[in-house]
Write a protein that holds these residues in place. Structure first.
Motif, PDB file in Angstrom:
ATOM      1  N   ASP A   9       7.973  10.582   0.532  1.00  0.00           N
ATOM      2  CA  ASP A   9       8.084   9.787  -0.674  1.00  0.00           C
ATOM      3  C   ASP A   9       8.476   8.351  -0.339  1.00  0.00           C
ATOM      4  OD1 ASP A   9       7.960   9.396  -3.418  1.00  0.00           O
ATOM      5  OD2 ASP A   9      10.091   9.843  -3.682  1.00  0.00           O
ATOM      6  N   VAL A  10       9.385   8.177   0.621  1.00  0.00           N
ATOM      7  CA  VAL A  10       9.810   6.838   1.019  1.00  0.00           C
ATOM      8  C   VAL A  10       8.641   6.062   1.603  1.00  0.00           C
ATOM      9  CG1 VAL A  10      11.270   5.552   2.631  1.00  0.00           C
ATOM     10  CG2 VAL A  10      12.217   7.458   1.330  1.00  0.00           C
ATOM     11  N   SER A  11       7.846   6.690   2.433  1.00  0.00           N
ATOM     12  CA  SER A  11       6.710   5.982   3.026  1.00  0.00           C
ATOM     13  C   SER A  11       5.684   5.621   1.954  1.00  0.00           C
ATOM     14  CB  SER A  11       6.062   6.813   4.120  1.00  0.00           C
ATOM     15  OG  SER A  11       5.503   7.996   3.592  1.00  0.00           O
ATOM     16  N   GLU A  12       5.544   6.468   0.944  1.00  0.00           N
ATOM     17  CA  GLU A  12       4.622   6.173  -0.144  1.00  0.00           C
ATOM     18  C   GLU A  12       5.124   4.988  -0.976  1.00  0.00           C
ATOM     19  OE1 GLU A  12       3.146   8.429  -4.116  1.00  0.00           O
ATOM     20  OE2 GLU A  12       3.221   9.615  -2.278  1.00  0.00           O
ATOM     21  N   ILE A  13       6.416   4.929  -1.199  1.00  0.00           N
ATOM     22  CA  ILE A  13       7.007   3.820  -1.948  1.00  0.00           C
ATOM     23  C   ILE A  13       6.834   2.515  -1.183  1.00  0.00           C
ATOM     24  CG2 ILE A  13       9.178   2.873  -2.811  1.00  0.00           C
ATOM     25  CD1 ILE A  13      10.002   5.816  -3.363  1.00  0.00           C
ATOM     26  N   GLU A  14       7.097   2.553   0.117  1.00  0.00           N
ATOM     27  CA  GLU A  14       6.932   1.347   0.934  1.00  0.00           C
ATOM     28  C   GLU A  14       5.481   0.872   0.912  1.00  0.00           C
ATOM     29  OE1 GLU A  14       8.424   2.361   4.770  1.00  0.00           O
ATOM     30  OE2 GLU A  14      10.518   2.180   4.148  1.00  0.00           O
ATOM     31  N   LYS A  15       4.551   1.808   0.928  1.00  0.00           N
ATOM     32  CA  LYS A  15       3.128   1.452   0.877  1.00  0.00           C
ATOM     33  C   LYS A  15       2.797   0.788  -0.453  1.00  0.00           C
ATOM     34  CE  LYS A  15      -1.462   3.474   1.151  1.00  0.00           C
ATOM     35  NZ  LYS A  15      -2.224   4.715   1.186  1.00  0.00           N
ATOM     36  N   LYS A  16       3.324   1.332  -1.551  1.00  0.00           N
ATOM     37  CA  LYS A  16       3.075   0.736  -2.867  1.00  0.00           C
ATOM     38  C   LYS A  16       3.642  -0.671  -2.946  1.00  0.00           C
ATOM     39  CE  LYS A  16       2.907   4.859  -5.752  1.00  0.00           C
ATOM     40  NZ  LYS A  16       3.548   5.570  -6.860  1.00  0.00           N
ATOM     41  N   ILE A  17       4.817  -0.877  -2.380  1.00  0.00           N
ATOM     42  CA  ILE A  17       5.437  -2.204  -2.430  1.00  0.00           C
ATOM     43  C   ILE A  17       4.646  -3.204  -1.585  1.00  0.00           C
ATOM     44  CG2 ILE A  17       7.483  -3.501  -1.715  1.00  0.00           C
ATOM     45  CD1 ILE A  17       9.167  -1.167  -2.707  1.00  0.00           C
ATOM     46  N   ALA A  20       1.593  -4.338  -3.463  1.00  0.00           N
ATOM     47  CA  ALA A  20       1.892  -4.826  -4.806  1.00  0.00           C
ATOM     48  C   ALA A  20       1.206  -6.163  -5.065  1.00  0.00           C
ATOM     49  CB  ALA A  20       3.388  -4.966  -4.984  1.00  0.00           C
ATOM     50  N   PRO A  21       0.627  -6.303  -6.247  1.00  0.00           N
ATOM     51  CA  PRO A  21      -0.029  -7.571  -6.558  1.00  0.00           C
ATOM     52  C   PRO A  21       0.949  -8.719  -6.800  1.00  0.00           C
ATOM     53  CG  PRO A  21      -0.216  -6.051  -8.404  1.00  0.00           C
ATOM     54  CD  PRO A  21       0.423  -5.300  -7.273  1.00  0.00           C
ATOM     55  N   ASP A  22       2.142  -8.421  -7.300  1.00  0.00           N
ATOM     56  CA  ASP A  22       3.139  -9.472  -7.518  1.00  0.00           C
ATOM     57  C   ASP A  22       4.546  -8.877  -7.490  1.00  0.00           C
ATOM     58  OD1 ASP A  22       3.094  -8.089  -9.888  1.00  0.00           O
ATOM     59  OD2 ASP A  22       2.775  -9.830 -11.160  1.00  0.00           O
ATOM     60  N   ARG A  23       5.531  -9.750  -7.655  1.00  0.00           N
ATOM     61  CA  ARG A  23       6.938  -9.361  -7.543  1.00  0.00           C
ATOM     62  C   ARG A  23       7.372  -8.401  -8.661  1.00  0.00           C
ATOM     63  NH1 ARG A  23      10.906  -8.553  -4.168  1.00  0.00           N
ATOM     64  NH2 ARG A  23      12.918  -9.160  -4.961  1.00  0.00           N
ATOM     65  N   GLU A  26       6.757  -4.791  -7.818  1.00  0.00           N
ATOM     66  CA  GLU A  26       7.760  -4.270  -6.887  1.00  0.00           C
ATOM     67  C   GLU A  26       9.025  -3.852  -7.623  1.00  0.00           C
ATOM     68  OE1 GLU A  26       8.605  -6.884  -3.633  1.00  0.00           O
ATOM     69  OE2 GLU A  26       6.499  -7.397  -3.382  1.00  0.00           O
ATOM     70  N   ILE A  27       9.433  -4.649  -8.595  1.00  0.00           N
ATOM     71  CA  ILE A  27      10.618  -4.312  -9.387  1.00  0.00           C
ATOM     72  C   ILE A  27      10.376  -3.036 -10.175  1.00  0.00           C
ATOM     73  CG2 ILE A  27      12.061  -5.088 -11.307  1.00  0.00           C
ATOM     74  CD1 ILE A  27      11.591  -7.967 -10.256  1.00  0.00           C
ATOM     75  N   GLY A  28       9.200  -2.890 -10.736  1.00  0.00           N
ATOM     76  CA  GLY A  28       8.855  -1.678 -11.479  1.00  0.00           C
ATOM     77  C   GLY A  28       8.864  -0.435 -10.606  1.00  0.00           C
ATOM     78  N   VAL A  29       8.370  -0.556  -9.392  1.00  0.00           N
ATOM     79  CA  VAL A  29       8.388   0.575  -8.463  1.00  0.00           C
ATOM     80  C   VAL A  29       9.825   0.951  -8.118  1.00  0.00           C
ATOM     81  CG1 VAL A  29       7.806   1.302  -6.112  1.00  0.00           C
ATOM     82  CG2 VAL A  29       6.102   0.154  -7.506  1.00  0.00           C
TER      83      VAL A  29
END
Length: 57
Positions: A9-17, A20-23, A26-29
């Motif tokens: 899950d952590v690696s998936e979150i890092e990949k999403k961040i 990310a198209p904008d800041r 990242e806050i939403g994630v």
């Protein structure tokens, strides 16, 4: 088993961040990641608080 799922899950979150198209995305994630844990802690505290009150009365 739980640790393995957490690491995935952590690696998936890092990949999403990283993708990310904008800041604000990242806050939403970050909020979406931590919010379930905060809610779970609050529910556990409420159960503890009400059971303690019930036991005292």
């Amino acid at each position: 088993m739980g640790l393995l799922l957490f690491l995935q899950d952590v690696s998936e979150i890092e990949k999403k961040i990283q993708e990310a198209p904008d800041r604000s995305y990242e806050i939403g994630v970050a909020i979406g990641t931590y919010l379930p844990f905060v809610v779970l802690i609050l529910v556990a505290y409420l159960f503890y608080y009400y059971s303690k009150r019930r036991r005292d009365s």
